[in-house]
Design an enzyme around this catalytic site. Sequence first.
Site, PDB file in Angstrom:
ATOM      1  N   ARG A 215    -103.976  61.719  -2.865  1.00  0.00           N
ATOM      2  CA  ARG A 215    -103.671  61.811  -1.004  1.00  0.00           C
ATOM      3  C   ARG A 215    -102.182  62.154  -1.687  1.00  0.00           C
ATOM      4  O   ARG A 215    -102.066  62.472  -0.531  1.00  0.00           O
ATOM      5  CB  ARG A 215    -104.439  60.755  -0.990  1.00  0.00           C
ATOM      6  CG  ARG A 215    -106.195  60.607  -1.188  1.00  0.00           C
ATOM      7  CD  ARG A 215    -106.503  59.173  -1.122  1.00  0.00           C
ATOM      8  NE  ARG A 215    -106.351  58.632   0.392  1.00  0.00           N
ATOM      9  CZ  ARG A 215    -106.797  57.155   0.923  1.00  0.00           C
ATOM     10  NH1 ARG A 215    -106.880  56.649  -0.006  1.00  0.00           N
ATOM     11  NH2 ARG A 215    -106.588  57.028   1.624  1.00  0.00           N
TER      12      ARG A 215
ATOM     13  N   THR B  41    -113.481  57.505  -1.986  1.00  0.00           N
ATOM     14  CA  THR B  41    -113.420  58.770  -2.374  1.00  0.00           C
ATOM     15  C   THR B  41    -115.380  58.197  -3.706  1.00  0.00           C
ATOM     16  O   THR B  41    -115.443  57.782  -3.589  1.00  0.00           O
ATOM     17  CB  THR B  41    -112.880  58.823  -3.700  1.00  0.00           C
ATOM     18  OG1 THR B  41    -111.348  58.880  -3.280  1.00  0.00           O
ATOM     19  CG2 THR B  41    -112.985  59.975  -3.759  1.00  0.00           C
TER      20      THR B  41
ATOM     21  N   LEU C 238    -111.249  54.837  -8.202  1.00  0.00           N
ATOM     22  CA  LEU C 238    -112.007  55.684  -7.172  1.00  0.00           C
ATOM     23  C   LEU C 238    -111.514  54.760  -5.922  1.00  0.00           C
ATOM     24  O   LEU C 238    -111.881  53.760  -5.674  1.00  0.00           O
ATOM     25  CB  LEU C 238    -113.200  56.609  -7.386  1.00  0.00           C
ATOM     26  CG  LEU C 238    -113.558  57.558  -8.395  1.00  0.00           C
ATOM     27  CD1 LEU C 238    -114.581  57.581  -7.573  1.00  0.00           C
ATOM     28  CD2 LEU C 238    -112.425  57.689  -8.352  1.00  0.00           C
ATOM     29  N   ASP C 239    -110.962  55.110  -4.897  1.00  0.00           N
ATOM     30  CA  ASP C 239    -110.384  54.739  -3.974  1.00  0.00           C
ATOM     31  C   ASP C 239    -111.961  54.497  -2.970  1.00  0.00           C
ATOM     32  O   ASP C 239    -112.887  55.514  -3.464  1.00  0.00           O
ATOM     33  CB  ASP C 239    -109.897  55.473  -2.414  1.00  0.00           C
ATOM     34  CG  ASP C 239    -108.331  55.946  -3.397  1.00  0.00           C
ATOM     35  OD1 ASP C 239    -107.729  54.977  -4.142  1.00  0.00           O
ATOM     36  OD2 ASP C 239    -107.470  56.763  -3.012  1.00  0.00           O
ATOM     37  N   ARG C 240    -111.798  53.576  -1.974  1.00  0.00           N
ATOM     38  CA  ARG C 240    -113.603  53.328  -1.522  1.00  0.00           C
ATOM     39  C   ARG C 240    -114.046  54.396  -0.923  1.00  0.00           C
ATOM     40  O   ARG C 240    -115.312  54.645  -0.914  1.00  0.00           O
ATOM     41  CB  ARG C 240    -112.856  52.007  -0.223  1.00  0.00           C
ATOM     42  CG  ARG C 240    -114.270  51.967   0.298  1.00  0.00           C
ATOM     43  CD  ARG C 240    -113.481  50.962   1.280  1.00  0.00           C
ATOM     44  NE  ARG C 240    -112.862  50.109   1.330  1.00  0.00           N
ATOM     45  CZ  ARG C 240    -113.951  48.724   1.110  1.00  0.00           C
ATOM     46  NH1 ARG C 240    -115.002  48.635   1.657  1.00  0.00           N
ATOM     47  NH2 ARG C 240    -113.380  47.140   0.968  1.00  0.00           N
TER      48      ARG C 240
END
Length: 297
Positions: free
Chosen positions: A234, A138, A134-136
């Site tokens: 995104r 998220t 997961l992105d930072r």
Amino acid sequence: MKSYITYPIVEEHEGLTVEVYLKQILEYSGRKIQKLTRQKGIVLNKKPVFLQKRVKTGDILRVLTLEDSSYGVEPEQGLVDVLYEDKYLIVLNKPSGLLVHPAGQTSRGTLSNYLAHYYQQQGVVCTTRPIHRLDRETSGCVLFAKDSHTQAQLDKGLKEGTLKRTYQAVVHGIIHPSSGTIIAPIGPHLTKPNRRAVNQKGDEAITHYTTLQSFSEASLLELSLDTGRTHQIRVHLSHSGHPIIGDRMYGKGSTLIAGQTLHAVSLEFPHPVEQRKITAVAPFPISFLRVLESLSN
């Protein structure tokens, strides 16, 4: 204490040799089978077995779990919010603002570091093996395997689409139609190396969305993926003209939230060893709920 994974032999596999069963059904590599053989780690009906032995319906094959020798990352004390755990895997609820695994210049302060400390406190040596990222900024469900074979099985499920990830996001504007599929290839951004963009030379990317709630100038969406491109949700939402609220990279920052309103709400997948389905659900962070409350007023 040695740990084994148990595999009951079903009728459709009767007549296979142990070696063929390990390679074709369980997808063990030849190298790993050799290692297991040296350690007498393959047992059929409670007795050590030759690889050319043929299995029968109702036989019980037990395979030694090869122990890890390191955590893979530096153990570090931090919050570990466990949503589901058994001896094969663990699902954590990642907070926003945290990387899943060390990357680039960041070697400490990640979810993997905290998970390594969680194992260390239990006296267990286990390499952290995130199945997806997961992105930072998220939040939500992240799946880790506890051994290399479980990792291989879960990786296969991710590629084949049996590991289902569901997200929710709050986006700018009212999206039309209220449900649908965004199909647009994603590749590197032409001028910004740390970003992705819709690019006709990129990789296929498919995102499904459904509007759960509409506000005056925003929407709460539920999203699922057929593909797993970097920053896929995104990029697709920004490309459609509805960037995620708070997404400073593909939209703009927001006074409503410090990060972005993207949450990995659930994971569903068949258990890689046992005949059952796993469902893990991550509660929304307070910051996400405050955005919804603010938009409702």
